[in-house]
Scaffold this active site. Structure first.
Site, PDB file in Angstrom:
ATOM      1  CG  HIS A   1      -1.861  37.420  42.325  1.00 16.22           C
ATOM      2  ND1 HIS A   1      -1.281  37.930  43.456  1.00 16.22           N
ATOM      3  CD2 HIS A   1      -1.205  38.000  41.284  1.00 16.22           C
ATOM      4  CE1 HIS A   1      -0.327  38.766  43.120  1.00 16.22           C
ATOM      5  NE2 HIS A   1      -0.254  38.833  41.813  1.00 16.22           N
TER       6      HIS A   1
ATOM      7  CG  HIS B   1      -0.996  39.280  37.521  1.00 18.90           C
ATOM      8  ND1 HIS B   1       0.167  38.686  37.098  1.00 18.90           N
ATOM      9  CD2 HIS B   1      -0.689  39.973  38.650  1.00 18.90           C
ATOM     10  CE1 HIS B   1       1.149  39.035  37.941  1.00 18.90           C
ATOM     11  NE2 HIS B   1       0.650  39.802  38.890  1.00 18.90           N
TER      12      HIS B   1
ATOM     13  CB  SER C   1      -1.487  41.474  31.778  1.00 23.21           C
ATOM     14  OG  SER C   1      -2.602  42.326  31.801  1.00 23.21           O
TER      15      SER C   1
ATOM     16  CG  ASP D   1     -22.642  40.687  51.056  1.00 26.74           C
ATOM     17  OD1 ASP D   1     -22.398  39.477  50.871  1.00 26.74           O
ATOM     18  OD2 ASP D   1     -22.451  41.255  52.156  1.00 26.74           O
TER      19      ASP D   1
ATOM     20  CB  SER E   1     -25.336  38.092  44.058  1.00 22.24           C
ATOM     21  OG  SER E   1     -26.043  37.198  44.882  1.00 22.24           O
TER      22      SER E   1
END
Ligand code: NAG
Ligand code: NAG
Ligand code: NAG
Ligand code: NAG
Ligand code: NAG
Ligand code: NAG
Ligand code: NAG
Ligand code: NAG
Ligand code: NAG
Length: 730
Positions: free
Chosen positions: A142, A251, A302, A661, A663
């Site tokens: 998600h 989430h 949340s 990239d 990392s």
């Protein structure tokens, strides 16, 4: 403009665009796989040697990090522009000598029906009937920061700029590769389970809906979110860990809609930390230990734990409708726990990782027993549920309510919709009627008290806007049942489902002390699933419960049926149900291919535009800007990198890569300019533990150029000046 000219070739494109604009402005839309097979092994392991054969695998599934909308907030301005962390698919295959199940958790917003069907087709070609719809569960973490465009239903195509081969292919290939790796390294092993609670890492974002659940039901629980973390520990026969799977309901929206970099968000960061911990000395995405952090019943949960506030005034938002006195819904936003979204992602991800690691360390309860897998396709538009002796109710054709367009306090919609609307707004209803048609009276009644904004079940141009056929699925591994949920269940919906499945499984005596976990965002996306009582309040989650007020009751009935079949060992008697469609025609793509790249006058791709400083201290941020090409011109970027941070090794006189990239410490920002020119700005947030020494940063990419009548993408690279990193204190 580009999309306009492209669109002209499509008939009735004005309507598409108008819809695109309205829907894109409104919508806030928010992988694990399990497989089981009945194949008998030619060489079954003897039970005294091992309980199971276990294989784990991880593969990069990062798609093009440019131009494509990010899937989740449906914010048309949030298009991909670089990479913070890479996206991975993580597969776990378990075999008891008789049957096999596969669980995949992938760093995607959600599994789409199309994605699952394409994965199943690819597996069929490679493995025949070994991995099928019954024994393969695909679940999404998600994250709201992965490329969109892998959906075949119109609503999602509208908010994703269409259906894009370039988006879906890396997901299919990455998921299949993770299964290939797990398949190849299967070996005898054991599984242990444990569970604990994680506090201060989640918050209910619709407490008003939750409070509408019956009091005696609420009184059975201490919290209005589920705090449990469930961990499965996988070891070989020597007891050495080979992998871990865990479930926690929150989430993955610590990164907000202003972020443009592809990111696996808090759940992905938890996997990253656990894998870096277990695969010492390896670059991210490498090493044998695989740690999956799966989504669960996160519908109303949340990670922004400081809660909602009005962004303009700092005052609390309205409790009932999450609106602000000035600026309305858009201004009401939840924050925390960190200083900014990166810090919040780090804190929540680290919390989940720390808890899972602790539970992993103390997991001693061995999982034993056979495997089962039950699956059905269900036409969710007309499931009849007998609620008592005299009354039957039914699900509805899909539809979204007005409050769907309000979004949530994790990222609100742009227009003046609010949560909790049980009456339509005549202004928007008129626009909707003119553009899309009026919802039928039957659908309106069926969804009552939801005021319908989009009657998606009655919209079929150019393809259906929402699915009718939905997957329901349960796999069991001994006493652990994994329930694959085709959407986002709220906390209380999830509790009811877990309880129902546990009750059915244990009813026959074959199952005892069952641990039921929910794997969210699995197999197909159907938005939210609230309880009947929460639905009445029509906040965002209720308005997004697309099959009407009895959606949960229908699922409870269907999953009970699967659980009963498992308990009675009658899975083979379950009807298959109607298979879902695989659309070949009328899929559309509104994103044109990237044009040729141009470099500024007198410069070449890879040239440095903004150089590094000669010296930095630990904890500081290095930044360097290069002349770049559009990352979409790099094609399939899986297992590659746009960035390396390298340290000079003076013993061997060579450069060693310390970061890519993928990392956490690096940020690759792609900045698109006018004139087909663009920059790549690479940041390295130097960790305090970085060794002192000489470093350089490289950027690698492709630029598209014309060769005669054709275009060609050619590789380029650029390297910064060498800089020194020194201790944080002099
Ligand atoms: C939200 O509810 C409050 C009352 O609780 C009301 O004053 C306000 O007008 C509502 N806002 C909107 C946009 O409906
Ligand atoms: C997103 O996070 C950044 C900090 O990282 C913050 O400045 C910004 O206000 C946030 N925006 C929203 C809409 O939450
Ligand atoms: C689902 O059920 C509805 C209502 O009975 C029916 O009209 C529709 O054709 C069914 N859909 C499929 C794909 O079977
Ligand atoms: C059955 O449910 C309906 C709807 O909730 C209710 O009106 C009716 O009284 C119930 N009947 C019985 C016998 O409980
Ligand atoms: C939303 O905006 C429209 C147009 O400005 C207006 O007509 C309508 O009344 C507004 N609705 C609400 C609930 O404020
Ligand atoms: C709904 O019912 C009303 C009153 O019966 C009728 O006037 C209206 O035309 C119907 N609407 C639709 C879309 O069928
Ligand atoms: C590019 O190089 C040429 C030749 O050296 C020079 O005349 C011109 O001014 C340069 N253009 C720019 C923008 O620097
Ligand atoms: C390599 O670097 C270390 C640390 O900077 C230094 O002490 C050592 O003398 C260097 N060795 C060589 C061969 O340059
Ligand atoms: C690229 O970098 C140069 C030099 O810093 C700057 O002048 C230019 O505006 C940048 N272009 C974009 C698209 O950010």
């Amino acid at each position: 403009m580009a999309s306009l000219s492209l669109c002209r070739r499509v008939s009735a494109c004005e309507a598409t665009l108008a819809v695109l604009l309205v829907v894109a402005a409104l919508v806030n839309v928010t992988l694990i796989a399990l497989m089981a097979t009945w194949k008998t092994h030619t060489d079954p392991p003897s039970p005294q040697d091992s309980r199971y054969l276990i294989g784990v695998g991880r593969a990069d599934c990062t798609g093009p990090p440019a131009d494509i909308p990010l899937m989740g907030y449906a914010n048309p301005e949030q298009t991909a522009a670089g990479i913070h962390t890479r996206l991975y698919s993580r597969a776990f295959i378990i075999d008891d000598g008789r049957r096999r199940v596969v669980f995949v958790t992938a760093d995607v917003g959600m599994i789409s029906q199309r994605l699952r069907l394409e994965v199943l087709r690819a597996l069929q070609v490679k493995y025949g009937d070994l991995y099928r719809q019954e024994n393969l569960v695909l679940s999404g973490t998600h994250t709201h920061c992965g490329p969109a465009g892998y959906f075949q239903y119109t609503l999602f195509m509208v908010t994703s700029k269409g259906f894009m081969k370039a988006s879906i292919k890396p997901l299919v290939d990455g998921i299949v590769k993770s299964i290939d790796i797990a398949h190849r390294n299967m070996k005898p092993g054991r599984i242990y389970r444990s569970r604990g609670e994680l506090d201060h890492s989640s918050l209910n974002r619709s407490p008003h809906s939750y409070l509408n659940n019956p009091k005696d039901e609420r009184d059975r629980y201490q919290w209005n979110t589920d705090k449990q973390v469930v961990v499965l520990k996988f070891t070989d026969l020597d007891g050495d860990g080979i992998g871990m799977l865990s479930w926690f309901a929150v989430h993955a929206v610590s990164m907000n809609y202003t972020n443009r970099m592809v990111s696996s968000d808090n759940m992905g960061y938890a996997s990253y930390l656990m894998e870096q911990d277990k695969n010492r000395g390896q670059l991210p995405g490498q090493g044998g230990f695989v740690a999956g952090f799966s989504s669960s019943n996160l519908g109303d949960v949340s990670p922004n734990t400081r809660g909602p506030r009005c962004m303009n005034t700092g005052l609390p938002c309205d409790y009932l409708n999450s609106s602000c006195p000035v600026g309305g819904t858009k201004m009401c936003k939840a924050f925390g726990p960190g200083e900014d979204m990166f810090d919040s992602t780090r804190i929540i991800g680290h919390d989940i990782y720390r808890k899972a690691k602790e539970l992993y360390a103390v997991a001693v309860e061995e999982v034993v027993g056979s495997l089962q897998a039950a699956h059905q396709w269900v036409n969710m538009t007309d499931v009849t549920v007998q609620i008592n002796d005299t009354h039957a109710v039914s699900t509805c054709k899909p539809a979204l309510g007005h409050s769907f367009a309000a979004g949530t306090t994790d990222g609100g919609g742009d227009l003046n919709f609010t949560q909790g609307a049980v009456e339509g707004d005549p202004f928007w209803d008129r626009i909707r009627d003119a553009l899309l048609g009026e919802p039928s009276n039957q659908t309106q009644e069926c969804h009552h008290p939801k005021p319908i904004l989009f009657s998606t079940g009655e919209m079929n141009w150019p393809l259906p806007w929402h699915p009718q056929i939905v997957d329901v699925q349960i796999i069991t591994i001994g006493s652990v049942a994994v329930v694959a949920v085709p959407g986002e269940m709220t906390t209380m919906s999830g509790r009811r489902l877990r309880e129902a499945v546990k009750q059915e499984l244990e009813s026959e005596g074959a199952f005892k002390d069952t641990e039921v976990v929910l794997a969210g965002l699995s197999n197909i996306y159907t938005h939210y699933i609230t309880t009947y009582e929460e639905y009445q309040v029509q906040r965002y989650e209720g308005a997004s419960t697309i099959y009407g007020p009895h959606t949960l009751s229908a699922y409870l009935q269907k999953y009970r049926g699967l659980a009963r079949a498992i308990a009675q060992d009658k899975v083979s008697e379950l009807p298959l149900g109607p298979p879902p469609p695989f659309f070949e025609k009328n899929l559309f793509n509104l994103l044109p291919a990237p044009p040729v790249d141009r470099a500024p006058e007198n410069s070449s791709f890879g040239d440095v535009l903004q150089q590094v400083y000669p010296i930095y201290r630990q904890g500081e941020v290095v930044s360097v800007t290069f002349v770049a090409g559009n990352p979409r011109n790099s094609g399939d970027i899986r297992d590659k990198t746009f960035v390396t941070v390298e340290i000079y090794d003076n013993r061997t006189d060579s450069w060693e890569i310390v970061h890519t990239d993928a990392s956490w410490e690096t940020r690759f920002h792609w900045l698109k300019g006018s004139n087909q020119q663009s920059n790549a700005t690479i940041e390295w947030h130097i960790p305090f533990v970085a060794p002192c020494g000489s470093y350089r940063i490289k950027h690698l990419g492709h630029y598209k150029h014309r060769v005669g009548w054709q275009t060609l993408a050619s590789p380029y690279e650029g390297t910064s000046d060498v800089f020194r990193v020194t201790g944080s204190t002099y």
